[in-house]
Design a protein around this motif. Structure first.
Motif, PDB file in Angstrom:
ATOM      1  N   SER A 200       7.837   1.060  25.164  1.00 53.35           N
ATOM      2  CA  SER A 200       8.333   2.387  25.509  1.00 53.35           C
ATOM      3  C   SER A 200       7.436   3.478  24.940  1.00 53.35           C
ATOM      4  O   SER A 200       7.574   4.640  25.291  1.00 53.35           O
ATOM      5  CB  SER A 200       9.763   2.561  24.978  1.00 53.35           C
ATOM      6  N   TYR A 201       6.538   3.100  24.046  1.00 51.05           N
ATOM      7  CA  TYR A 201       5.652   4.057  23.400  1.00 51.05           C
ATOM      8  C   TYR A 201       4.216   3.677  23.722  1.00 51.05           C
ATOM      9  O   TYR A 201       3.713   2.665  23.262  1.00 51.05           O
ATOM     10  CB  TYR A 201       5.892   4.083  21.890  1.00 51.05           C
ATOM     11  N   ASP A 202       3.546   4.516  24.520  1.00 46.34           N
ATOM     12  CA  ASP A 202       2.223   4.166  25.021  1.00 46.34           C
ATOM     13  C   ASP A 202       1.108   4.472  24.034  1.00 46.34           C
ATOM     14  O   ASP A 202       0.015   3.929  24.155  1.00 46.34           O
ATOM     15  CB  ASP A 202       1.956   4.904  26.342  1.00 46.34           C
ATOM     16  N   THR A 203       1.349   5.343  23.086  1.00 45.33           N
ATOM     17  CA  THR A 203       0.308   5.702  22.136  1.00 45.33           C
ATOM     18  C   THR A 203       0.816   5.515  20.707  1.00 45.33           C
ATOM     19  O   THR A 203       2.025   5.520  20.451  1.00 45.33           O
ATOM     20  CB  THR A 203      -0.147   7.164  22.312  1.00 45.33           C
ATOM     21  N   GLU A 204      -0.137   5.383  19.804  1.00 43.61           N
ATOM     22  CA  GLU A 204       0.190   5.219  18.390  1.00 43.61           C
ATOM     23  C   GLU A 204       0.937   6.442  17.863  1.00 43.61           C
ATOM     24  O   GLU A 204       1.912   6.317  17.115  1.00 43.61           O
ATOM     25  CB  GLU A 204      -1.101   4.984  17.601  1.00 43.61           C
ATOM     26  N   SER A 205       0.485   7.631  18.246  1.00 41.08           N
ATOM     27  CA  SER A 205       1.130   8.850  17.746  1.00 41.08           C
ATOM     28  C   SER A 205       2.571   8.955  18.235  1.00 41.08           C
ATOM     29  O   SER A 205       3.460   9.387  17.490  1.00 41.08           O
ATOM     30  CB  SER A 205       0.328  10.088  18.181  1.00 41.08           C
ATOM     31  N   ASP A 206       2.804   8.545  19.489  1.00 42.77           N
ATOM     32  CA  ASP A 206       4.173   8.569  20.002  1.00 42.77           C
ATOM     33  C   ASP A 206       5.062   7.598  19.236  1.00 42.77           C
ATOM     34  O   ASP A 206       6.224   7.896  18.924  1.00 42.77           O
ATOM     35  CB  ASP A 206       4.192   8.188  21.486  1.00 42.77           C
ATOM     36  N   LEU A 207       4.501   6.417  18.929  1.00 43.50           N
ATOM     37  CA  LEU A 207       5.267   5.414  18.190  1.00 43.50           C
ATOM     38  C   LEU A 207       5.616   5.928  16.796  1.00 43.50           C
ATOM     39  O   LEU A 207       6.754   5.770  16.328  1.00 43.50           O
ATOM     40  CB  LEU A 207       4.471   4.116  18.089  1.00 43.50           C
TER      41      LEU A 207
ATOM     42  N   MET B 186       9.624   8.108  12.968  1.00 44.14           N
ATOM     43  CA  MET B 186      10.077   9.176  12.081  1.00 44.14           C
ATOM     44  C   MET B 186      11.414   9.750  12.530  1.00 44.14           C
ATOM     45  O   MET B 186      12.198  10.223  11.708  1.00 44.14           O
ATOM     46  CB  MET B 186       9.010  10.268  11.996  1.00 44.14           C
ATOM     47  N   ARG B 187      11.694   9.660  13.840  1.00 44.19           N
ATOM     48  CA  ARG B 187      12.998  10.102  14.339  1.00 44.19           C
ATOM     49  C   ARG B 187      14.053   9.016  14.162  1.00 44.19           C
ATOM     50  O   ARG B 187      15.219   9.202  14.513  1.00 44.19           O
ATOM     51  CB  ARG B 187      12.905  10.441  15.839  1.00 44.19           C
ATOM     52  N   LYS B 188      13.611   7.861  13.637  1.00 40.22           N
ATOM     53  CA  LYS B 188      14.481   6.693  13.443  1.00 40.22           C
ATOM     54  C   LYS B 188      15.038   6.186  14.772  1.00 40.22           C
ATOM     55  O   LYS B 188      16.180   5.730  14.867  1.00 40.22           O
ATOM     56  CB  LYS B 188      15.619   7.023  12.467  1.00 40.22           C
ATOM     57  N   ASP B 189      14.180   6.251  15.795  1.00 43.12           N
ATOM     58  CA  ASP B 189      14.558   5.766  17.107  1.00 43.12           C
ATOM     59  C   ASP B 189      14.558   4.235  17.121  1.00 43.12           C
ATOM     60  O   ASP B 189      13.582   3.603  16.722  1.00 43.12           O
ATOM     61  CB  ASP B 189      13.582   6.295  18.159  1.00 43.12           C
ATOM     62  N   GLU B 190      15.625   3.640  17.573  1.00 41.07           N
ATOM     63  CA  GLU B 190      15.764   2.187  17.533  1.00 41.07           C
ATOM     64  C   GLU B 190      14.722   1.490  18.399  1.00 41.07           C
ATOM     65  O   GLU B 190      14.171   0.458  18.027  1.00 41.07           O
ATOM     66  CB  GLU B 190      17.169   1.785  17.997  1.00 41.07           C
ATOM     67  N   GLN B 191      14.417   2.073  19.557  1.00 43.10           N
ATOM     68  CA  GLN B 191      13.423   1.468  20.440  1.00 43.10           C
ATOM     69  C   GLN B 191      12.040   1.506  19.800  1.00 43.10           C
ATOM     70  O   GLN B 191      11.250   0.567  19.941  1.00 43.10           O
ATOM     71  CB  GLN B 191      13.382   2.188  21.790  1.00 43.10           C
ATOM     72  N   ALA B 192      11.738   2.564  19.081  1.00 46.64           N
ATOM     73  CA  ALA B 192      10.455   2.662  18.395  1.00 46.64           C
ATOM     74  C   ALA B 192      10.324   1.555  17.353  1.00 46.64           C
ATOM     75  O   ALA B 192       9.262   0.937  17.214  1.00 46.64           O
ATOM     76  CB  ALA B 192      10.310   4.035  17.730  1.00 46.64           C
TER      77      ALA B 192
ATOM     78  N   GLN C  42       4.795  -5.197  18.023  1.00 53.98           N
ATOM     79  CA  GLN C  42       3.351  -5.011  17.959  1.00 53.98           C
ATOM     80  C   GLN C  42       2.747  -5.502  16.646  1.00 53.98           C
ATOM     81  O   GLN C  42       1.653  -6.076  16.636  1.00 53.98           O
ATOM     82  CB  GLN C  42       3.012  -3.531  18.135  1.00 53.98           C
ATOM     83  N   TYR C  43       3.432  -5.267  15.535  1.00 52.91           N
ATOM     84  CA  TYR C  43       2.799  -5.459  14.229  1.00 52.91           C
ATOM     85  C   TYR C  43       3.325  -6.644  13.417  1.00 52.91           C
ATOM     86  O   TYR C  43       2.632  -7.141  12.529  1.00 52.91           O
ATOM     87  CB  TYR C  43       2.946  -4.186  13.387  1.00 52.91           C
ATOM     88  N   HIS C  44       4.542  -7.087  13.707  1.00 52.49           N
ATOM     89  CA  HIS C  44       5.125  -8.143  12.874  1.00 52.49           C
ATOM     90  C   HIS C  44       4.294  -9.425  12.827  1.00 52.49           C
ATOM     91  O   HIS C  44       4.120  -9.999  11.746  1.00 52.49           O
ATOM     92  CB  HIS C  44       6.553  -8.451  13.322  1.00 52.49           C
ATOM     93  N   PRO C  45       3.749  -9.926  13.958  1.00 57.02           N
ATOM     94  CA  PRO C  45       2.951 -11.162  13.867  1.00 57.02           C
ATOM     95  C   PRO C  45       1.772 -11.049  12.909  1.00 57.02           C
ATOM     96  O   PRO C  45       1.510 -11.973  12.123  1.00 57.02           O
ATOM     97  CB  PRO C  45       2.481 -11.373  15.320  1.00 57.02           C
ATOM     98  N   SER C  46       1.046  -9.932  12.949  1.00 59.79           N
ATOM     99  CA  SER C  46      -0.083  -9.746  12.032  1.00 59.79           C
ATOM    100  C   SER C  46       0.388  -9.592  10.599  1.00 59.79           C
ATOM    101  O   SER C  46      -0.260 -10.067   9.658  1.00 59.79           O
ATOM    102  CB  SER C  46      -0.895  -8.513  12.440  1.00 59.79           C
ATOM    103  N   MET C  47       1.521  -8.919  10.416  1.00 59.85           N
ATOM    104  CA  MET C  47       2.067  -8.727   9.071  1.00 59.85           C
ATOM    105  C   MET C  47       2.461 -10.056   8.435  1.00 59.85           C
ATOM    106  O   MET C  47       2.122 -10.332   7.283  1.00 59.85           O
ATOM    107  CB  MET C  47       3.268  -7.782   9.123  1.00 59.85           C
ATOM    108  N   ILE C  48       3.159 -10.898   9.189  1.00 59.25           N
ATOM    109  CA  ILE C  48       3.607 -12.173   8.634  1.00 59.25           C
ATOM    110  C   ILE C  48       2.423 -13.099   8.398  1.00 59.25           C
ATOM    111  O   ILE C  48       2.393 -13.858   7.420  1.00 59.25           O
ATOM    112  CB  ILE C  48       4.669 -12.832   9.548  1.00 59.25           C
ATOM    113  N   SER C  49       1.425 -13.034   9.268  1.00 60.16           N
ATOM    114  CA  SER C  49       0.229 -13.855   9.094  1.00 60.16           C
ATOM    115  C   SER C  49      -0.501 -13.480   7.809  1.00 60.16           C
ATOM    116  O   SER C  49      -0.911 -14.348   7.027  1.00 60.16           O
ATOM    117  CB  SER C  49      -0.699 -13.690  10.299  1.00 60.16           C
ATOM    118  N   LEU C  50      -0.666 -12.181   7.561  1.00 64.87           N
ATOM    119  CA  LEU C  50      -1.334 -11.728   6.344  1.00 64.87           C
ATOM    120  C   LEU C  50      -0.510 -12.073   5.110  1.00 64.87           C
ATOM    121  O   LEU C  50      -1.048 -12.537   4.096  1.00 64.87           O
ATOM    122  CB  LEU C  50      -1.578 -10.219   6.407  1.00 64.87           C
ATOM    123  N   ALA C  51       0.790 -11.861   5.172  1.00 65.30           N
ATOM    124  CA  ALA C  51       1.653 -12.168   4.026  1.00 65.30           C
ATOM    125  C   ALA C  51       1.583 -13.645   3.671  1.00 65.30           C
ATOM    126  O   ALA C  51       1.517 -14.006   2.500  1.00 65.30           O
ATOM    127  CB  ALA C  51       3.090 -11.755   4.325  1.00 65.30           C
TER     128      ALA C  51
END
Length: 206
Positions: free
Chosen positions: A3-10, A15-21, A28-37
């Motif tokens: 739902s968010y096409d750009t990094e700034s929009d995401l 910051m608005r605490k939008d659930e979809q965001a 987008q980021y969880h797979p890389s985060m868990i891999s690094l952890a």
């Protein structure tokens, strides 16, 4: 589709605490985060580290200045959370201990961690053939669990996630010279293990 096409929009959505965001950020980021952890702490506490990292990301989000990509900034938070957890468990290893010289492999790599000479006995097809072996893949997984945390994380970020040396420096907060040493040491262990497997058919991760 996100739902968010750009990094700034995401970021604005977070910051608005939008659930979809938040759902999009996790996707987008969880797979890389868990891999690094997992590279830094092992599987046992990686989920806890990532969970704490998400809390830290949301708390620190107003301070994000855009000096790096948002993903790089998030992964740096993961790395810091992992290091904090390791310190609490008295598992921190010094860089010197992680990067000591290996007389057997001296002169095998250049300063960037590449082979000076191709390993003896490897023909053009044998590396791919070896890596297609289920036994060798299992051996490689065992080897990764024995690498010091920073070595494993550096190898993961470079070889699996494709980050540049500069980006790895930013994420792990170490100098480029140290990143090169960490990568060199991890690759050395990996190729020694592959060579031993090729010669003997046995897994050696010591």
């Amino acid at each position: 589709m996100t739902s968010y096409d750009t990094e700034s929009d995401l970021i604005e959505g977070l910051m608005r605490k939008d659930e979809q965001a938040f759902r999009d950020a996790i996707r987008q980021y969880h797979p890389s985060m868990i891999s690094l952890a997992r590279s830094l702490t092992g599987h046992a506490i990686a989920d806890e580290v990532v969970q704490e990292s998400w809390f830290s990301v949301l708390k620190a989000l107003p301070k994000f200045e855009g000096r790096s990509t948002f993903k790089t900034w998030v992964l740096r938070i993961v790395a810091n959370e992992a290091k904090t957890r390791l310190r609490k468990e008295n598992r921190q290893t010094s860089l010197e201990a992680m990067t000591g010289d290996d007389p057997e492999m001296a002169g095998r790599f250049d300063q960037n961690g590449f082979w000076i000479d191709q390993p003896i006995g490897w023909d053009a097809d044998s590396p791919d053939e070896l890596l297609s072996s289920g036994e060798l893949k299992e051996c490689m997984e065992r080897l990764l669990t024995t690498l010091p945390e920073q070595q494993c994380a550096t190898l993961n970020l470079r070889e699996q996630q494709g980050y540049s040396l500069a980006e790895i420096c930013n994420i792990l907060e170490v100098s480029e010279s140290n990143v090169r040493v960490l990568l060199h040491r991890a690759r050395t262990r990996m190729f020694k293990c592959v060579e031993h497997f090729q010669d003997t058919g046995e897994c050696c991760v010591d």
